[in-house]
Write a protein that holds these residues in place. Structure first.
Motif, short mmCIF file in Angstrom:
data_model
loop_
_atom_site.label_atom_id
_atom_site.label_comp_id
_atom_site.label_asym_id
_atom_site.label_seq_id
_atom_site.Cartn_x
_atom_site.Cartn_y
_atom_site.Cartn_z
N GLU A 57 -8.81 4.22 -2.37
CA GLU A 57 -9.42 3.11 -3.10
C GLU A 57 -8.35 2.10 -3.52
O GLU A 57 -8.53 0.89 -3.37
CB GLU A 57 -10.16 3.62 -4.34
N ASP A 58 -7.25 2.63 -4.07
CA ASP A 58 -6.17 1.73 -4.50
C ASP A 58 -5.52 1.03 -3.31
O ASP A 58 -5.17 -0.15 -3.38
CB ASP A 58 -5.12 2.51 -5.29
N ARG A 59 -5.33 1.75 -2.20
CA ARG A 59 -4.73 1.14 -1.01
C ARG A 59 -5.64 0.07 -0.43
O ARG A 59 -5.18 -0.99 0.01
CB ARG A 59 -4.42 2.22 0.04
N LEU A 60 -6.95 0.33 -0.46
CA LEU A 60 -7.91 -0.64 0.04
C LEU A 60 -7.88 -1.91 -0.80
O LEU A 60 -7.87 -3.03 -0.28
CB LEU A 60 -9.31 -0.02 0.04
N LYS A 110 -6.51 -1.16 9.88
CA LYS A 110 -5.81 -0.54 8.76
C LYS A 110 -6.72 -0.45 7.54
O LYS A 110 -6.78 0.59 6.85
CB LYS A 110 -4.55 -1.33 8.43
N LEU A 111 -7.46 -1.53 7.25
CA LEU A 111 -8.38 -1.51 6.12
C LEU A 111 -9.61 -0.66 6.41
O LEU A 111 -10.13 0.03 5.52
CB LEU A 111 -8.79 -2.95 5.77
N ALA A 112 -10.08 -0.69 7.65
CA ALA A 112 -11.23 0.14 8.03
C ALA A 112 -10.91 1.62 7.87
O ALA A 112 -11.77 2.42 7.46
CB ALA A 112 -11.66 -0.17 9.46
N CYS A 113 -9.68 2.01 8.19
CA CYS A 113 -9.27 3.41 8.03
C CYS A 113 -9.30 3.84 6.57
O CYS A 113 -9.68 4.98 6.26
CB CYS A 113 -7.87 3.62 8.60
N MET A 130 0.79 -1.23 0.00
CA MET A 130 0.00 0.00 0.00
C MET A 130 0.83 1.28 0.00
O MET A 130 0.30 2.36 -0.29
CB MET A 130 -0.92 0.00 1.24
N GLN A 131 2.13 1.19 0.28
CA GLN A 131 2.90 2.38 0.63
C GLN A 131 3.03 3.42 -0.49
O GLN A 131 3.08 4.62 -0.22
CB GLN A 131 4.29 1.98 1.13
N ASN A 132 3.10 3.01 -1.74
CA ASN A 132 3.30 3.97 -2.83
C ASN A 132 2.02 4.30 -3.60
O ASN A 132 2.08 4.95 -4.65
CB ASN A 132 4.36 3.44 -3.80
N LEU A 133 0.88 3.87 -3.09
CA LEU A 133 -0.39 4.13 -3.76
C LEU A 133 -1.00 5.42 -3.24
O LEU A 133 -0.99 5.69 -2.05
CB LEU A 133 -1.34 2.95 -3.54
N LEU A 134 -1.55 6.20 -4.14
CA LEU A 134 -1.97 7.56 -3.80
C LEU A 134 -3.40 7.66 -3.30
O LEU A 134 -3.72 8.55 -2.51
CB LEU A 134 -1.78 8.49 -5.01
N THR A 135 -4.28 6.79 -3.77
CA THR A 135 -5.69 6.93 -3.40
C THR A 135 -6.09 5.86 -2.38
O THR A 135 -5.56 4.74 -2.39
CB THR A 135 -6.60 6.81 -4.63
N ILE A 154 -17.43 -4.84 -0.57
CA ILE A 154 -16.91 -3.64 0.11
C ILE A 154 -17.30 -2.37 -0.62
O ILE A 154 -17.87 -1.43 -0.04
CB ILE A 154 -15.37 -3.73 0.24
N PHE A 155 -17.04 -2.30 -1.92
CA PHE A 155 -17.26 -1.05 -2.64
C PHE A 155 -18.75 -0.79 -2.89
O PHE A 155 -19.18 0.38 -2.90
CB PHE A 155 -16.45 -1.02 -3.93
#
Length: 224
Positions: A95-98, A158-161, A88-93, A219-220
């Motif tokens: 949505e993408d991190r989730l 972490k995912l809930a955030c 997840m570290q280099n993803l900007l949004t 989820i979405f």
């Protein structure tokens, strides 16, 4: 040789098994044995026979087999947290991190060269079949007070955030994620053992891909 060592809750063990050859052999062999015969039939005597040692040597590391199981499960979720951070570290949004975090949780696990004493694929199977036994117990409240479930709760949080970042108005982020995480384990178990209870089946890679698509949709669709 271990390249990385996780700091796990000291209430889980009497002596940290990561720090010795015997301890690592106990972890390696307990994963293999529980995966083979199941937790119900697993005993320290059988583990001692497998590692060609004594029950007393196992008891120097763990008070009982329940604590050993919780240790293995906590190690797994700590490893998941570690892998999610990288994914997840280099993803900007959010949505993408989730999506990236969800994929780490659901995908079929591969051997991790950083941990030579852990068979991550076997450990994933143990999580799928034995995880519920770590907390569906009479001592769950005491275990919770001792912090034994922190790694799992950390991953859920972490995912809930990320859900809250996607939709700050959504009121059930932890409920949704904890439900999805348990469902993911159950669905793969059903696909292998009780296939009439799921539509997530087929070849291994197809099963995990279908499961990811199912969980992502839930989820979405829920948060949007």
């Amino acid at each position: 040789m271990t390249i990385i060592s996780f700091r796990l809750n000291e209430n889980l063990f009497l002596k940290d098994p990561q720090n010795s050859e015997l301890g690592q052999n106990i972890i390696r062999s307990s994963i293999s044995l529980i995966d083979e015969i199941g937790f119900e039939h697993f005993t320290f005597k059988k583990l001692a026979d497998k590692i060609e040692s004594t029950e007393a040597s196992v008891y120097r590391y763990f008070e009982n087999k329940h604590r050993l199981l919780v240790y293995l499960i906590d190690w797994y979720w700590t490893w998941m947290d570690y892998k999610m951070d990288f994914a997840m570290q280099n993803l900007l949004t959010p949505e993408d991190r989730l999506r990236a975090g969800l994929k780490v949780i659901i995908e079929e696990k591969k051997p991790d060269p950083n941990f030579a004493f852990v068979d991550e694929q076997a450990l994933q199977r143990i999580v799928m079949s034995e995880f519920d036994k770590t907390y569906l117990t009479k001592q769950v409240d005491l275990d919770n007070k001792e912090g034994l479930f922190i790694p799992y709760k950390t991953v859920c949080n972490k995912l809930a955030c990320e859900i809250k970042k996607v939709n700050p108005a959504y009121q059930h982020p932890h409920t949704l994620i904890s439900t999805i995480m348990l469902s993911a384990n159950h669905q793969v178990f059903y696909a292998k053992h009780l296939p009439s209870l799921t539509d997530i089946n087929g070849e291994k890679q197809v099963t995990y891909q279908k499961l990811y698509e199912f969980c992502e949709a839930i989820i979405f669709n829920s948060i949007k």
